[in-house]
Design a protein around this motif. Structure first.
Motif, PDB file in Angstrom:
ATOM      1  N   GLU A 107      77.652  -2.592  12.754  1.00 57.08           N
ATOM      2  CA  GLU A 107      78.544  -3.455  11.994  1.00 57.08           C
ATOM      3  C   GLU A 107      79.876  -2.814  11.673  1.00 57.08           C
ATOM      4  N   THR A 108      79.870  -1.488  11.496  1.00 59.89           N
ATOM      5  CA  THR A 108      81.100  -0.908  10.932  1.00 59.89           C
ATOM      6  C   THR A 108      81.750   0.184  11.780  1.00 59.89           C
ATOM      7  N   ILE A 145      74.180  -0.051  10.518  1.00 58.71           N
ATOM      8  CA  ILE A 145      75.515   0.279   9.998  1.00 58.71           C
ATOM      9  C   ILE A 145      76.475   0.578  11.150  1.00 58.71           C
ATOM     10  N   MET A 184      74.211   8.521   2.769  1.00 61.95           N
ATOM     11  CA  MET A 184      73.602   8.214   4.062  1.00 61.95           C
ATOM     12  C   MET A 184      72.363   9.057   4.305  1.00 61.95           C
ATOM     13  N   GLU A 207      68.225   1.615   9.873  1.00 63.90           N
ATOM     14  CA  GLU A 207      69.315   1.287   8.940  1.00 63.90           C
ATOM     15  C   GLU A 207      70.635   1.859   9.442  1.00 63.90           C
TER      16      GLU A 207
END
Lengths: 416, 229
Positions: B89-90, B86, B75, B82
């Motif tokens: 989404e997660t 993430i 990461m 970016e």
């Protein structure tokens, strides 16, 4: 409704007083701009209209723009020439060959032409004397070239045809000399010719220079007074499309050589003042809009400060910096657009109110007006709105950027 | 559902130093792994660095040095954009205070991450919201504004918001800290369900040893070090 938009709305609703003040700031800016622009340009348009109505659109004069070349200069165009003790030829003034020029100008499309002779004269009436511009005209053709016929409020232009020794004077001359209709006045020309003439008309154009100076007589009479038989020294044209005057004037000058002035050229001093005036109008508005932008900057900065926790949450969820920026830019936009719409109303009302104001500028002024002339154009409304919305969004940009780059960790840690 | 016992996080010798007038060292060489389907609690005294660690796991903060892998990818060096993608989404965040946006209704708060992600159509979104509301017993109160809800309901709305994008990982910072015992137990029960039945991975910072002891693993942090598990 989009959630971000709803956030923008509710942020503003959450601070009603500041929001109202910001919107009012924009509205006042836009409103005053519209009113001021309508006033300024209304007056300018009125003035230009007066000029266009009263003075010829194009005037061919018996002068040349540059002195004629010496024969030696034509012979040796590239030589350095130093002529000393040159005596100018004593030429007879006036437009030569004017019949031919007149004929060819008559053929111009969408144009009317008249010829005239201008000179200086004194009017004597009782114990008073006054210098005036003497203008010899052809009454029939004059009707097509100027609005003189309509501006005559006592008598009429055709009287010049009936009364050969008739003279038409402006209201300023009439007031100064105490002349009334059918009075007989002594006209003394600059050439020393004296004629007794009868007032057959009094006109009032609104242009003070015109009303206080110009007098009209028949062309023939002017030629007698000025001792210039069959001579004219101007050809005046009126054309359909006044904006083309400059182009047409240049064509005529190129063709015949005589100095030819469009109305724009003759009034260049006034028209350049208008440019400065417009500059002043626009700078005033920019100043007002800067002040209202500061208000917008202030409220949005406050909201960003207040809502920093919410911003942190949105960012921790995964909202992008651009999303956050958008929320606050939209707030600026909302203030700008609502303010603009209110400003339109304010501007229009101000215009209506200004129209009711009776003002009277008569003696000594450049132009005689009664009341304000306002120009209504969508241009002012669009410019006002575009400029204020742009500045509102720009004012929102700095705090919006600050919000976008807040570090969520710092805020969540501080809040928890 | 995510496969069990796969490597999710791998931290190697992580340090975090906040530079400023006085340099503050928050994390001093932390290494550990987190696998899928784990329910982990991070415990430790105040100021030990446990929240900082959690924010780092949530990609809100980056280490000053050390290696940081999430789902096998480093990461370190990713752009903010970016990382935000993430997170969206997660990851799902739950904080000690509900941190709902006061201007939006409960359901609008819940929908925020889903609308930002924008991967579902209108019907799919509605189904997803209905499902989450029902599982958390919020169907009746979905249209209330946060100030009209009780403390426990607010925290459940916050949980719903964290779950709405079906994240792999839930990161919770003292999620029961502002709740009474009854509501706190309820929230904890929900967490246990999520791990057991939906295969989520939950990493929770807590002060409450009774709760910590019921999780799969406890990571004890003292002074920026892992004192033990």
């Amino acid at each position: 409704m989009n959630v971000l938009l709803k956030l923008s709305f509710s942020h503003l609703m959450g601070r009603p007083r500041q929001t109202v003040v910001s919107i009012a700031g924009v509205a006042v800016g836009v409103g005053f701009f519209i009113a001021m622009a309508a006033l300024m340009q209304g007056f300018q348009a009125y003035f230009v209209q007066k000029i266009i109505d009263i003075t010829p659109h194009i005037m061919v004069k018996d002068e040349f723009r540059t002195p004629p070349l010496q024969p030696l200069q034509t012979l040796f165009p590239n030589a350095a020439l130093d002529l000393k003790g040159l005596k100018p030829k004593d030429e007879k003034r006036g437009i030569r060959n004017h019949a031919r020029i007149h004929q060819s100008l008559k053929k111009l499309k969408e144009a009317s032409v008249t010829k005239g002779l201008e000179g200086e004269a004194f009017l004597n009436f009782g114990s008073k004397t006054m210098g005036v511009a003497l203008s010899g005209i052809d009454p029939e053709a004059e009707k097509k070239v100027s609005t003189l016929d309509k501006d005559i409020f006592k008598g009429k232009l055709d009287n010049l045809l009936v009364k050969k020794n008739g003279i038409i004077i402006g209201i300023g001359v009439s007031e100064k000399l105490g002349l009334k209709m059918n009075d007989t006045v002594t006209v003394v020309s600059s050439e020393g010719v004296i004629l007794r003439m009868k007032i057959v008309g009094i006109f009032s154009t609104g242009l003070t220079t015109q009303d206080n100076r110009t007098t009209y007589v028949q062309l023939k009479k002017a030629q007698i007074l000025l001792r210039r038989q069959n001579v004219i020294n101007n050809l005046r044209l009126r054309i359909e499309n006044v904006d083309d005057a400059e182009i047409v004037a240049r064509q005529i000058e190129n063709q015949f050589g005589y100095r030819t002035e469009s109305w724009q050229e003759s009034n260049v001093n006034v028209l350049s003042i208008f440019k400065v005036q417009n500059l002043v109008t626009y700078s005033t508005i920019i100043a007002i809009l800067i002040v209202s932008s500061l208000g917008i900057f202030n409220i949005i900065s406050t909201i960003v400060f207040e809502k920093s926790r919410d911003i942190a949450i949105l960012k921790s969820i995964g909202f992008f910096e651009e999303d956050i920026k958008k929320i606050f830019l939209v707030e600026g936009f909302l203030v700008g657009i609502i303010g603009s719409i209110l400003g339109w109303g304010l501007g229009y009302s101000l215009c209506l109110a200004l129209e009711q104001v009776p003002i009277s500028v008569k003696d000594g002024a450049f132009i005689r007006i009664e009341g304000f002339y306002l120009l209504y154009t969508l241009w002012h409304y669009s410019i006002g709105a575009i400029v204020s919305i742009t500045s509102a969004v720009l004012a929102a940009y700095l705090p919006a950027r600050k919000a976008a780059y807040l570090k969520p960790v710092d805020i969540i840690r501080g809040a928890a | 559902m995510v496969k069990k016992n796969e490597e999710l996080y791998r931290l190697e010798n992580i340090t975090r130093v906040i530079e400023g007038e006085v340099e503050a060292i928050i994390l001093r060489g932390i290494s550990f792994k987190v696998n899928t389907h784990e329910f982990i609690s991070i415990i430790g005294p105040s100021g030990s660095g446990k929240s900082s660690l959690l924010y780092m796991l949530g990609l809100l903060d980056m280490p000053s040095s050390g290696d940081f892998y999430f789902r096998g990818e480093s990461m370190v060096g990713l752009t903010r954009l970016e990382l935000a993608q993430i997170r969206l989404e997660t990851l799902g965040f739950i904080f000690q205070f509900h941190f709902l946006l006061p201007e939006l209704r409960g359901i609008e708060n819940i929908r925020l991450p889903m609308e930002r992600l924008g991967k579902l159509n209108v019907t799919q979104m509605k189904d997803r919201v209905d499902k989450v509301l029902e599982s958390l017993g919020l169907t009746k109160d979905a249209y209330k504004y946060p100030h009209q809800l009780s403390g426990g309901q607010r925290q459940r709305v916050a949980i719903a918001r964290a779950l709405i994008n079906e994240p792999m990982v839930i990161l919770a910072d003292e999620p029961t800290g502002s709740l009474d015992t009854e509501n706190g137990d309820k929230v904890f029960k929900i967490f246990q369900d999520l791990v057991k039945n939906e295969g989520k991975t939950i990493i929770m910072v807590t002060h409450n040893p009774e709760l910590a002891i019921q999780t799969d693993r406890q990571i004890n942090i003292v002074d920026g070090h892992i004192r033990g598990e």
